[in-house]
Design a protein around this motif. Structure first.
Motif, short mmCIF file in Angstrom:
data_model
loop_
_atom_site.label_atom_id
_atom_site.label_comp_id
_atom_site.label_asym_id
_atom_site.label_seq_id
_atom_site.Cartn_x
_atom_site.Cartn_y
_atom_site.Cartn_z
N CYS A 185 0.83 -1.20 0.00
CA CYS A 185 0.00 0.00 0.00
C CYS A 185 0.87 1.25 0.00
N ARG A 235 -8.27 3.29 6.47
CA ARG A 235 -8.09 2.05 7.23
C ARG A 235 -7.73 2.33 8.69
N GLU A 283 -9.11 0.17 11.61
CA GLU A 283 -8.60 -1.20 11.50
C GLU A 283 -7.15 -1.28 11.97
N PHE A 288 -6.73 -8.40 6.64
CA PHE A 288 -6.41 -7.05 6.20
C PHE A 288 -6.22 -7.06 4.69
#
Lengths: 654, 318
Positions: A587, A611, A614, A647
């Motif tokens: 990412c 995110r 998370e 994830f």
């Protein structure tokens, strides 16, 4: 590369030199049995002295000492063997040079050269004896050599005793064994040697083409294996286990002789029953190949003589395997024809009483040959004859002395006397030598025949029946045929050949049999037939080379898998974090060197706002896992790993 | 055409990092992996191969299967030793690099910290003309390998390309890998051999010498460690305890203010050399000192770390 050259100049330390001396000592010990005793007796003290001298104060041995030793070695070998070349002198020279090399070994390079040379010398030990035990000892002899090479490497843990130095080498050899076996099976064998095969042995043991009464005594107490025989189907009963080597026609009053005449057609034979078998013969250093009863075909590389004696084209100096077919019920040479006189030959002026006895029988029984044979056997059976391996010596008229005087002896005496009697009576007769009996191994399904099973018997020619085997020894001592040589000899044999020890040796012999069959006897022919189960009739060298290459590649691949295999992270929590790091790196958030997990994950949360929750949860979970417990509870770990797995990587478009 | 060349070069760098000389310096930690480890037989390995071939031909010629088996075993063991050599380097990690201190012209000790999951031995490190052999013990954490590198000039000196290699276990194969860490080591300037003391401090030396007199100022009780010859025996005789002549402490030395600007007339490197000498003298005399440099004024201080800081600043001057 310059550093490597420098490293080669490093002096040897005491540990490496000690191991090198051990390597050479092992080589010397393995060669001692076939080196002349005086050479071993000189080389061993030289080696020990050199070790002691360097132990006291390191330094080369002066040239004025080395050169005379070198000269003396070469001279002694030339004087003793008559040459520097050939198997025995060459080996003696190599071992001697190896020991003398120690005198000037001061550097690592010397040690490496010495080890390479020692490996070669170890191999030459196998040229003299390739038995299983010797081979195993030679392989173990590689261990000090490998240990020496290891010790030459710098920066390694201090040793903890000799066994620990040697063990890694054993591990290396163990790992190498599968590839070695594949290579052994697939390396194409030479169908003919590139240069001259080694010359014949100096000393000859085993059967000889000349038989004198009491000449067998040496042989009958030699219990080394002579050959091993496996049969297609059930083995013949003990009283049919006669293995023919020489057929002897000529008697000169003291000895029977076999005359080898080539280029004659074998005598005709009418076969009623035959048996197929396979023999692995120990080196006999003779050309004769023993065969069961009367052979009807010959293995490759051998020829059959007129009297069905099988002669190989060259002496059997290495273990040899061959198969053959023999007749067990037959009419051999139904018509004697022109050769009749040959089988009646007797020397003039010898054994008058024996000749008289034979002629008397002829007069009494007329033309009934069978009755004469029976009379002779009755004489042996009832005439007070005794079977012994230590008979009294015989005089000039040996058969007279034996038949009418000493009346003791073993197979040679009986077959010789019987044949002379038959010839005196006008019945064509001859002496046959070979082996009789053997130990049948149920486990290995083979017959072990030892040198001590050597035997001599007679054949007489009877009209309508051809040559008939008569074993006069059996008339005196039936056990010789039924139970074997050891039982017949009773307590006249050394203790190693009797009782439980002999039985143990017989059982152990199956291992030798497997070794001889599987390793020593694996020749060109067997190699060609290797792929028959896979539908390839004849594997030619090109195919074998291809297979060799394939197996090398496969082993190499296996080795590479081992070499490239790395142990995963031992700590499961850290392994899971690594997995998360890899995902985050995709990412675009790469963990920096020296960045703590907390800082990294918060940075990731800032960089990926979508995110955030998370990642926050993941971070809390990891920190708790790491720092909240001494021993993290498994369910936490489970949860963290699960969360990492769930994830998802969503590529951010920047 | 140059574009193609560059592409080939980039590909080579990516695929064959150890072989290509274009490898750029890389950050620590550097872990050795299969793409950067290369193996060739050593000269002994080549000789041994020839020996094995001779043994093979001999065994085949005499159709001696036991000898053939031995030869195959030895050959396979040699081949296996190649994998062991590879595995000795594979996964080895250069974790950090620490440099000692040295002035230009003297060798500088650089210690390389290696870590590994497995225990490895007989690994060698070549840096420039020097080398060292080491073993990595997995249980002991980092293994430091110290190598002395020659230096010539003050300032940042990049490390030469390092060769990590091994011939473990049998010396038949040589596995190696090139490392090019981007770390550089700082080499201090070489102090000038002799010259004047810092300006305006000449009288300071004089005073110093005066105070090296022998006259005792007072007597005090004996303390452990006092030299025997300082004991005032006559005075002690009249007391219960030993008395010791207490020499006057030398007067606290004046601080040195070393200043780049004071040496305006001299050329750049000689200025640095002189400052380096002064720093060394001040450190040896245990003085407090400050150093003013164009971009980096360093306030007064003392001790080894202060000295280090000042010398580093000098070394870094353009």
């Amino acid at each position: 590369m310059s550093h490597l050259a420098k490293h080669a100049e490093i002096p040897l330390d005491a540990r490496a030199f000690g191991l090198l001396c051990l390597t050479v000592a092992v080589v010397l010990a393995l060669h001692a049995p076939h080196l002349p005793w005086w050479l071993s007796a000189v080389l061993a003290p030289v080696l020990a002295w050199r070790w002691w001298q360097r132990h006291q104060h390191p330094g080369r041995v002066p040239v004025w000492l080395k050169l005379p030793l070198l000269g003396a070695l070469a001279l002694a070998i030339i004087v003793y063997y008559g040459s520097l070349f050939g198997r025995a002198p060459g080996t003696a020279l190599a071992v001697g040079l190896l020991v003398l090399k120690m005198l000037e070994s001061e550097r690592q390079r010397d040690a490496r050269v010495g080890v390479g040379f020692a490996c070669f010398a170890l191999m030459t030990a196998l040229l003299f004896d390739q038995g299983m035990v010797v081979t195993a000892v030679v392989v173990l002899g590689l261990l000090p050599a490998l240990a020496t090479l290891r010790v030459l490497e710098p920066a390694q843990p201090r040793s903890r005793g000799l066994p620990r130095e040697l063990l890694p080498g054993l591990g290396l050899l163990g790992v190498a064994l599968p590839l070695a076996l594949l290579a052994f099976v697939f390396v194409p064998r030479l169908s003919s040697p590139l240069w001259g095969a080694p010359n014949a042995h100096e000393e000859r043991t085993g059967l000889s083409d000349r038989m004198t009464p009491a000449g067998f005594t040496q042989l009958l107490t030699d219990d080394r294996p002579a050959m091993r025989v496996s049969f297609d189907g059930p083995p013949p009963p003990p009283d049919l286990r006669y293995f023919r080597a020489y057929v002897m026609a000529y008697y000169d009053g003291t000895s029977w002789q076999y005359h080898d005449v080539a280029n004659q057609h074998p005598a005709t034979i009418e076969v009623a029953r035959s048996i197929h078998y396979r023999i692995s013969l120990e080196p006999s250093h003779q050309r004769v190949l023993p065969t069961l009863d009367v052979p009807v075909d010959v293995p490759a590389g051998a020829h059959m003589r007129r009297d069905h004696v099988v002669m190989a084209d060259k002496p059997v100096n290495d273990p040899l395997s061959y198969s053959g077919t023999s007749a067990t019920r037959y009419h051999l040479e139904p018509q004697l024809g022109a050769h009749h006189q040959r089988w009646l030959q007797l020397p003039d002026g010898f054994n008058p009483r024996t000749l008289a006895l034979g002629q008397a029988w002829r007069q009494r029984y007329g033309s009934d040959d069978a009755a004469i044979v029976q009379a002779a056997l009755s004489l042996f059976h009832d005439g007070g004859f005794r079977y012994t391996l230590a008979p009294a010596p015989l005089g000039r008229n040996a058969m007279d002395d034996f038949l009418f005087d000493t009346r003791e002896g073993f197979c040679e005496h009986y077959s010789s006397a019987f044949t002379v009697l038959m010839r005196a009576a006008g019945i064509p007769a001859r002496v046959v030598t070979g082996y009789q009996g053997g130990y049948w191994s149920d486990a290995g399904h083979y017959l072990l025949v030892r040198n001590s099973d050597a035997h001599a018997w007679s054949e007489v020619w009877l009209a309508g029946r051809g040559w008939v085997r008569i074993d006069p020894t059996a008339a005196v001592r039936p056990q010789r045929v039924d139970l074997g040589a050891a039982a017949a000899a009773g307590d006249q044999l050394p203790w190693t050949q009797t009782g439980w020890l002999q039985s143990l040796r017989n059982h152990w012999d199956i291992v030798n049999h497997w070794w001889n069959e599987g390793v020593i006897g694996f020749d060109t022919l067997r190699q060609r037939g290797l792929l028959t189960p896979f539908g390839i009739r004849k594997a030619d060298p090109a195919l074998l080379g291809l297979l060799l290459a394939i197996s090398c590649v496969l082993s190499g691949a296996l080795g590479l898998v081992w070499a490239l295999w790395r142990r995963g992270e031992a700590d499961p929590a850290r392994a899971a974090l690594r997995a998360l790091e890899r995902k985050l790196a995709r990412c675009g958030v790469v963990r920096r060197h020296g960045e703590g997990p907390r800082h990294y994950l918060s940075r990731a949360a800032r960089a990926l706002p979508a995110r955030r929750v998370e990642l926050q949860q993941l971070m809390d979970c990891y920190l708790e896992l790491r720092y909240a417990h001494v021993e993290p509870p498994p369910e936490f770990l489970q949860r963290f790993r699960h969360a990492v797995r769930n994830f998802r990587v969503i590529r951010v478009v920047k | 055409m140059p574009a193609t060349l560059r592409r080939v070069q980039q590909w080579a760098e990516r695929r064959l990092p150890a072989l290509t000389r274009y490898r750029r310096p890389e950050p620590l930690p550097i872990e050795l992996h299969r793409r950067r480890i290369y193996i060739v037989p050593t000269s002994f390995g080549l000789g041994f191969t020839v020996l094995l071939l001779v043994m093979l031909v001999g065994a085949l010629n005499y159709s001696n299967n036991a000898a053939l088996l031995l030869t195959c075993l030895l050959g396979a063991a040699s081949a296996a030793s190649m994998l062991v050599a590879f595995r000795t380097l594979d996964g080895l990690r250069l974790q950090n690099i620490r440099a000692g201190h040295a002035v230009a012209g003297q060798p500088i000790d650089v210690s390389f910290g290696f870590t590994s999951h497995r225990t490895r031995c007989a690994v060698r490190l070549d840096a420039g003309d020097t080398g060292a052999a080491f073993a990595v013990d997995a249980t002991r954490g980092e293994t430091d390998v110290t190598v002395s590198l020659a230096t010539e000039h003050r300032g940042w000196q990049t490390l030469p390309r390092l060769r990590v290699w091994t011939t473990w276990p049998l010396g038949l194969f040589r596995a190696w890998s090139w490392l090019h860490p981007e770390q550089a080591v700082l080499v201090w300037p070489r102090p000038e051999a002799e010259g004047p003391p810092p300006g305006g401090h000449a009288e300071d030396e004089q005073r110093q010498r005066l105070h090296h007199g022998d006259d005792p100022a007072s007597l005090r009780d004996y303390r452990r460690g006092d030299p025997i010859r300082h004991v005032a025996w006559k005075a002690s005789a009249r007391h219960h305890d030993l008395l010791v002549k207490d020499f006057e402490e030398p007067e606290t030395r004046r601080d040195w203010q070393l200043d780049w600007r004071q040496l305006g007339r001299m050329d750049h490197e000689r200025r640095i050399a002189r400052l380096a000498r002064w720093l060394g003298e001040a450190q040896a005399q245990g003085r407090r000192y400050s150093l003013w440099l164009p971009d980096e004024p360093i306030e007064t201080g003392s001790g080894p770390s202060h000295y280090e800081r000042c010398m580093n600043a000098l070394a870094r001057l353009p």
